[in-house]
Design a protein around this motif. Structure first.
Motif, PDB file in Angstrom:
ATOM      1  N   ALA A 270       7.050   1.432  -1.506  1.00 42.42           N
ATOM      2  CA  ALA A 270       7.641   1.082  -0.441  1.00 42.42           C
ATOM      3  C   ALA A 270       7.306   0.766   0.802  1.00 42.42           C
ATOM      4  O   ALA A 270       5.768  -0.010   1.729  1.00 42.42           O
ATOM      5  N   TRP A 271       8.499   0.151   1.894  1.00 43.91           N
ATOM      6  CA  TRP A 271       8.508  -0.156   3.567  1.00 43.91           C
ATOM      7  C   TRP A 271       7.615  -1.826   3.377  1.00 43.91           C
ATOM      8  O   TRP A 271       6.608  -2.283   3.945  1.00 43.91           O
TER       9      TRP A 271
ATOM     10  N   LEU B  38       1.038  -1.318  -0.134  1.00 44.85           N
ATOM     11  CA  LEU B  38       0.116  -0.103   0.188  1.00 44.85           C
ATOM     12  C   LEU B  38       0.692   1.417   0.602  1.00 44.85           C
ATOM     13  O   LEU B  38       0.805   2.394  -0.686  1.00 44.85           O
TER      14      LEU B  38
ATOM     15  N   ASP C 172       1.640  -0.139  10.574  1.00 44.57           N
ATOM     16  CA  ASP C 172      -0.385  -0.361  10.506  1.00 44.57           C
ATOM     17  C   ASP C 172      -0.572   0.841  11.278  1.00 44.57           C
ATOM     18  O   ASP C 172      -1.930   0.902  12.133  1.00 44.57           O
TER      19      ASP C 172
ATOM     20  N   SER D  38       1.098   7.940   6.141  1.00 48.08           N
ATOM     21  CA  SER D  38      -0.416   7.817   5.929  1.00 48.08           C
ATOM     22  C   SER D  38      -1.520   7.937   5.209  1.00 48.08           C
ATOM     23  O   SER D  38      -2.767   8.024   5.631  1.00 48.08           O
TER      24      SER D  38
HETATM   25  C1  FAD Z   1       9.439  -1.800   9.798  1.00 46.83           C
HETATM   26  C2  FAD Z   1       8.067  -1.234   8.305  1.00 46.83           C
HETATM   27  C3  FAD Z   1       7.234  -2.228   8.155  1.00 46.83           C
HETATM   28  C4  FAD Z   1       6.418  -1.797   6.631  1.00 46.83           C
HETATM   29  N1  FAD Z   1       5.478  -2.154   6.527  1.00 46.83           N
HETATM   30  C5  FAD Z   1       4.599  -2.200   6.159  1.00 46.83           C
HETATM   31  C6  FAD Z   1       4.199  -2.923   4.909  1.00 46.83           C
HETATM   32  O1  FAD Z   1       3.795  -4.164   4.792  1.00 46.83           O
HETATM   33  N2  FAD Z   1       3.021  -2.562   3.718  1.00 46.83           N
HETATM   34  C7  FAD Z   1       3.236  -0.839   4.201  1.00 46.83           C
HETATM   35  O2  FAD Z   1       2.126  -1.202   3.067  1.00 46.83           O
HETATM   36  N3  FAD Z   1       3.644  -0.383   3.834  1.00 46.83           N
HETATM   37  C8  FAD Z   1       4.359  -0.591   5.604  1.00 46.83           C
HETATM   38  N4  FAD Z   1       4.684   0.218   6.271  1.00 46.83           N
HETATM   39  C9  FAD Z   1       4.510   1.368   5.569  1.00 46.83           C
HETATM   40  C10 FAD Z   1       3.654   2.387   7.299  1.00 46.83           C
HETATM   41  O3  FAD Z   1       2.463   2.137   7.342  1.00 46.83           O
HETATM   42  C11 FAD Z   1       3.894   3.649   7.259  1.00 46.83           C
HETATM   43  O4  FAD Z   1       5.053   4.021   8.061  1.00 46.83           O
HETATM   44  C12 FAD Z   1       3.330   4.313   7.630  1.00 46.83           C
HETATM   45  O5  FAD Z   1       1.630   4.443   7.387  1.00 46.83           O
HETATM   46  C13 FAD Z   1       3.575   5.800   8.146  1.00 46.83           C
HETATM   47  O6  FAD Z   1       4.024   6.744   6.462  1.00 46.83           O
HETATM   48  P1  FAD Z   1       5.420   7.430   6.781  1.00 46.83           P
HETATM   49  O7  FAD Z   1       6.481   6.207   7.533  1.00 46.83           O
HETATM   50  O8  FAD Z   1       5.487   7.450   5.276  1.00 46.83           O
HETATM   51  O9  FAD Z   1       4.694   8.677   7.265  1.00 46.83           O
HETATM   52  P2  FAD Z   1       4.340   9.782   6.603  1.00 46.83           P
HETATM   53  O10 FAD Z   1       2.640   8.979   6.203  1.00 46.83           O
HETATM   54  O11 FAD Z   1       5.489  10.707   5.573  1.00 46.83           O
HETATM   55  O12 FAD Z   1       4.552  10.614   8.281  1.00 46.83           O
HETATM   56  C14 FAD Z   1       5.016  11.678   8.936  1.00 46.83           C
HETATM   57  C15 FAD Z   1       4.639  11.992  10.404  1.00 46.83           C
HETATM   58  O13 FAD Z   1       3.825  12.685  10.164  1.00 46.83           O
HETATM   59  C16 FAD Z   1       2.399  12.459  10.929  1.00 46.83           C
HETATM   60  N5  FAD Z   1       1.109  12.987  10.486  1.00 46.83           N
HETATM   61  C17 FAD Z   1       0.914  12.353   9.071  1.00 46.83           C
HETATM   62  N6  FAD Z   1      -0.437  12.731   9.275  1.00 46.83           N
HETATM   63  C18 FAD Z   1      -0.594  12.575   9.767  1.00 46.83           C
HETATM   64  C19 FAD Z   1      -1.749  13.942  10.961  1.00 46.83           C
HETATM   65  N7  FAD Z   1      -3.185  13.660   9.767  1.00 46.83           N
HETATM   66  N8  FAD Z   1      -2.541  14.716  12.097  1.00 46.83           N
HETATM   67  C20 FAD Z   1      -1.179  14.248  12.665  1.00 46.83           C
HETATM   68  N9  FAD Z   1       0.549  13.395  12.640  1.00 46.83           N
HETATM   69  C21 FAD Z   1       0.571  13.370  11.003  1.00 46.83           C
HETATM   70  C22 FAD Z   1       2.876  10.784  10.721  1.00 46.83           C
HETATM   71  O14 FAD Z   1       2.189  10.632  12.225  1.00 46.83           O
HETATM   72  C23 FAD Z   1       4.207  11.128  11.403  1.00 46.83           C
HETATM   73  O15 FAD Z   1       4.883  10.958  12.356  1.00 46.83           O
HETATM   74  C24 FAD Z   1       5.992  -0.751   7.192  1.00 46.83           C
HETATM   75  C25 FAD Z   1       6.517   0.789   7.848  1.00 46.83           C
HETATM   76  C26 FAD Z   1       7.160  -0.027   8.752  1.00 46.83           C
HETATM   77  C27 FAD Z   1       7.923   1.470   9.731  1.00 46.83           C
END
Ligand code: FAD
Length: 394
Positions: free
Chosen positions: A163-164, A132, A372, A139
């Motif tokens: 990614a991820w 996803l 998640d 997010s």
């Molecule tokens: C080890 C690992 C495994 C993963 N595995 C998968 C997987 O198998 N499949 C998959 O699809 N994804 C996976 N992910 C991705 C994970 O779901 C995302 O990291 C997560 O959804 C957050 O997205 P982002 O890291 O891009 O942060 P961003 O969306 O860029 O957010 C950055 C910061 O801003 C904050 N933020 C964003 N929007 C808001 C808001 N509306 N209000 C307040 N704060 C906000 C966030 O909380 C965060 O602190 C994985 C991540 C990790 C670290």
């Protein structure tokens, strides 16, 4: 006592579910514990763990019995993941992702996709992944930019980057979320089941991370990737809901993984401070050390109560679990990171050595804040329950 909470919950499971929890506990000790530091040191996906889980019957946890699975409910799954993560977070999360896909295929896939994938996924002959997140979108998942273009023959062409991807290092069945209409938001999100060796799919090397390398997180590029009409797993309009369908359970399972890691860390610290002496007595005799670990024990109990309650609400299936799951994951992830650091602190420098699980669990606990749904997104869910939007005008 924390052990009491587990025993109470286990008593609510049926015999087959209790057996699955016991199997997970024993399997993790035998098949994961001896290798966990090796996977971390080599920064690689725990392939041997997945193959061994398949042999042990831990790769079809969510499929119905008629499909060869164990048909575990949310409460039993919670306990299974707690037991495995007590040994290694990455292996637990890898199996959670795979089993989540197994459940989705068993529930949602049409005849052709079931025939093509379900048996192999349940038996662990093939490893699944959930795609996803993108390099530019996390997010705000409805804003994904990977496109799915319909061809005149009914097939699809996928273009974009993911990614991820947990299990991405070796997964062969990819559940890919894409938009059928650029800028179409959640209504345009569809999902496809794609073989990783399809022309136009490129696997990008796994990421070096602060920890949890055993879950094999990697990226994928899709360039002019053509798939047949049957690859459409969830049509546009339902794809976003499908992606979010399992999110509450996934959050509860991450909460359970944090409980497992914290319990293991507390065990290591208790053992060490009972045997180490300073100023003429065991460290465990100092009240400061006792109180520090007493706080960890309180947080562990509270994490379990929130996590188990959310699992029970999910099992009840009345749709009221989303906020409980958000509370559970938010609290348990914070408690694990804070508590594991406290366990290391009472051990002095020995806490930082890698011959026990504490450093690996501490870095794992840091990563759980993003799995998640980041903590702030959980706060969005909780805040919405405190301040519900006004009903729309008729
Ligand atoms: C080890 C690992 C495994 C993963 N595995 C998968 C997987 O198998 N499949 C998959 O699809 N994804 C996976 N992910 C991705 C994970 O779901 C995302 O990291 C997560 O959804 C957050 O997205 P982002 O890291 O891009 O942060 P961003 O969306 O860029 O957010 C950055 C910061 O801003 C904050 N933020 C964003 N929007 C808001 C808001 N509306 N209000 C307040 N704060 C906000 C966030 O909380 C965060 O602190 C994985 C991540 C990790 C670290």
């Amino acid at each position: 006592m924390t052990g009491g909470l587990q025993a109470e919950l286990d008593a609510s499971l049926d015999e087959a579910e209790r057996a699955a929890v016991a199997l997970a506990r024993e399997w993790a000790q035998v098949a994961v514990a001896p290798q966990a530091e090796v996977w971390e040191a080599e920064r690689r996906f725990a392939r041997e763990a997945f193959d061994s889980a398949a042999e042990a019957g831990l790769t079809g946890l969510t499929a119905p019995g008629a499909d060869g699975g164990r048909a575990l409910g949310p409460v039993a799954l919670t306990r299974v993941m707690e037991e495995i993560a007590a040994v290694d977070l990455g292996v637990a999360f890898s199996l959670a992702v795979h089993n989540n896909l197994v459940g989705a295929v068993a529930r949602r896939a049409g005849y052709e996709l079931r025939e093509q994938y379900l048996d192999d996924l349940v038996a662990g002959r093939r490893l699944g992944a959930f795609l996803l997140t993108e390099p530019g979108v996390g997010s705000d998942a409805a804003a994904i930019t990977t496109t799915a273009r319909r061809e005149p023959d009914g097939g699809w062409v996928l273009d974009g980057a993911k990614a991820w991807v947990s299990n991405g290092a070796e997964a062969s069945v990819l559940s890919v979320y894409a938009t059928t209409e650029a800028g179409g938001g959640h209504r345009a999100v569809a999902a496809f089941l794609v073989d990783a060796d399809t022309p136009g799919v490129e696997r990008v090397t796994a990421y070096p991370l602060i920890g949890a390398h055993s879950l094999g997180t990697a990226e994928f590029l899709f360039e002019n990737c053509r798939v047949g009409p049957e690859a459409l797993f969830v049509p546009a309009g339902q794809g976003f809901r499908a992606a979010m369908e399992g999110i509450d359970l996934a959050r509860v399972l991450v909460g359970a993984m944090c409980c497992g890691m914290l319990d293991a860390g507390l065990g290591v610290a208790r053992h060490y401070v009972s045997g180490r002496h300073a100023f003429g007595q065991a460290l465990s005799g100092f009240q400061a050390v006792q109180f520090s670990l007493a706080d960890v024990a309180t947080d562990l109990d509270a994490s379990r109560l929130l996590t188990y309650r959310a699992a029970q609400l999910l099992a009840a299936g009345d749709g009221s679990a989303a906020v409980a799951a958000a509370h559970a994951k938010k609290f348990a992830t914070r408690a694990a990171e804070r508590g594991l650091a406290a366990c290391m602190q009472v051990m002095g420098a020995a806490g930082a050595r890698r011959h026990h699980c504490l450093p690996r669990h501490l870095t794992g606990a840091r990563l759980t804040h993003y799995l998640d749904g980041a903590t702030e997104i959980l706060d969005v869910v909780i805040a919405r329950s405190l301040f519900p939007p006004p009903p729309s005008a008729p």
